[in-house]
Design an enzyme around this catalytic site. Sequence first.
Site, short mmCIF file in Angstrom:
data_model
loop_
_atom_site.label_atom_id
_atom_site.label_comp_id
_atom_site.label_asym_id
_atom_site.label_seq_id
_atom_site.Cartn_x
_atom_site.Cartn_y
_atom_site.Cartn_z
N ASP A 42 54.46 54.09 14.57
CA ASP A 42 54.51 52.68 13.57
C ASP A 42 55.17 51.45 14.21
OD1 ASP A 42 57.01 53.76 13.37
OD2 ASP A 42 56.85 54.27 11.00
N SER A 43 55.95 51.69 15.25
CA SER A 43 56.33 50.56 15.91
C SER A 43 55.33 49.45 16.09
CB SER A 43 56.92 50.93 17.32
OG SER A 43 55.81 51.57 18.15
N ASP A 81 52.49 58.67 13.86
CA ASP A 81 53.47 58.73 12.81
C ASP A 81 53.00 58.68 11.66
OD1 ASP A 81 55.97 58.61 14.31
OD2 ASP A 81 55.85 56.32 14.58
N GLU A 176 66.18 59.36 18.69
CA GLU A 176 66.15 57.72 19.35
C GLU A 176 67.58 57.34 19.17
OE1 GLU A 176 63.40 55.69 17.03
OE2 GLU A 176 64.14 53.75 17.77
O1 KIV Z 1 57.33 54.29 16.26
C1 KIV Z 1 57.31 54.53 17.53
O2 KIV Z 1 56.74 53.78 18.36
C2 KIV Z 1 58.33 55.56 17.69
C3 KIV Z 1 58.75 55.72 19.34
C4 KIV Z 1 59.40 54.36 19.64
C5 KIV Z 1 59.58 57.16 19.31
O3 KIV Z 1 58.82 56.17 16.79
#
Ligand code: KIV
Length: 249
Positions: A42-43, A81, A176
């Site tokens: 969700d990044s 995610d 993280e």
């Molecule tokens: O949302 C994401 O990309 C993540 C990773 C950076 C672990 O959770």
Amino acid sequence: MNNKIKKLIAKKNRSKIICLTAYSKNIASILDKHCDIVLVGDSLGSVLYNYKSTKQVSFKTMIEHSKSVKLGVKKSLMVVDMPFNTYRTSKEALKNAKTIMSKTKCDAVKLEGGRKIYKIIKDLIKSKIPVMGHLGVLPQSAKSFKFKGKKLIERNKILKEAKLLEGAGVFSMVLECVESSLAKLITKEIRIPTIGIGASSNCDGQVLVTDDLTGLNSINVRFVKRYSNLRKIIERAVIDYKKEVKNLE
Ligand code: KIV
């Protein structure tokens, strides 16, 4: 447990696990050849949409990007995610995880948190939804992005939560921004792979945001190494194209 997950767990203490994020088909198809895990993180909220927080990422957005990613993934384990506010109760989590799995054909979902969501994770796994955990800095609820695990109380809490998640049946967990010696201890104490981001080389594998490491996204974060400058490469191609078109005038 599906074979991809069994193979991933078998890598612990044998070979390092490679995980990167993808938000669309073309990037996913490049990663697929080289990664063990392709994560639809969700990044994408901050990377693609300039959101201040991953809390703003909607369920529909995650589904649509994941469907695109699936078109590029053949061999890797694909993890999606679960966005903010989609797993507040076991019932809500199960309904939404089932929708993610069926619409995107991914292999597993990732949820952020420890003790608070232990029961929810356990219920998902009981219902045959493979779950990846996520401890340390939790972007969906974090007030700060400082390293976790420097203070003894926090250290013990994260270690306990890692064991709790293992007990609930997660097949792996992201750590993280977890302090290096704590990441080492967790990795030693649990039997499933830990995947670190800003959590030192002591983890069983590493994850980064692909747009960051390729230089497509211009950010400056201490633990992100940039391996290329895709912005420059794309710009060069655009300039060359523009020149050629202008020459047709
Ligand atoms: O949302 C994401 O990309 C993540 C990773 C950076 C672990 O959770």
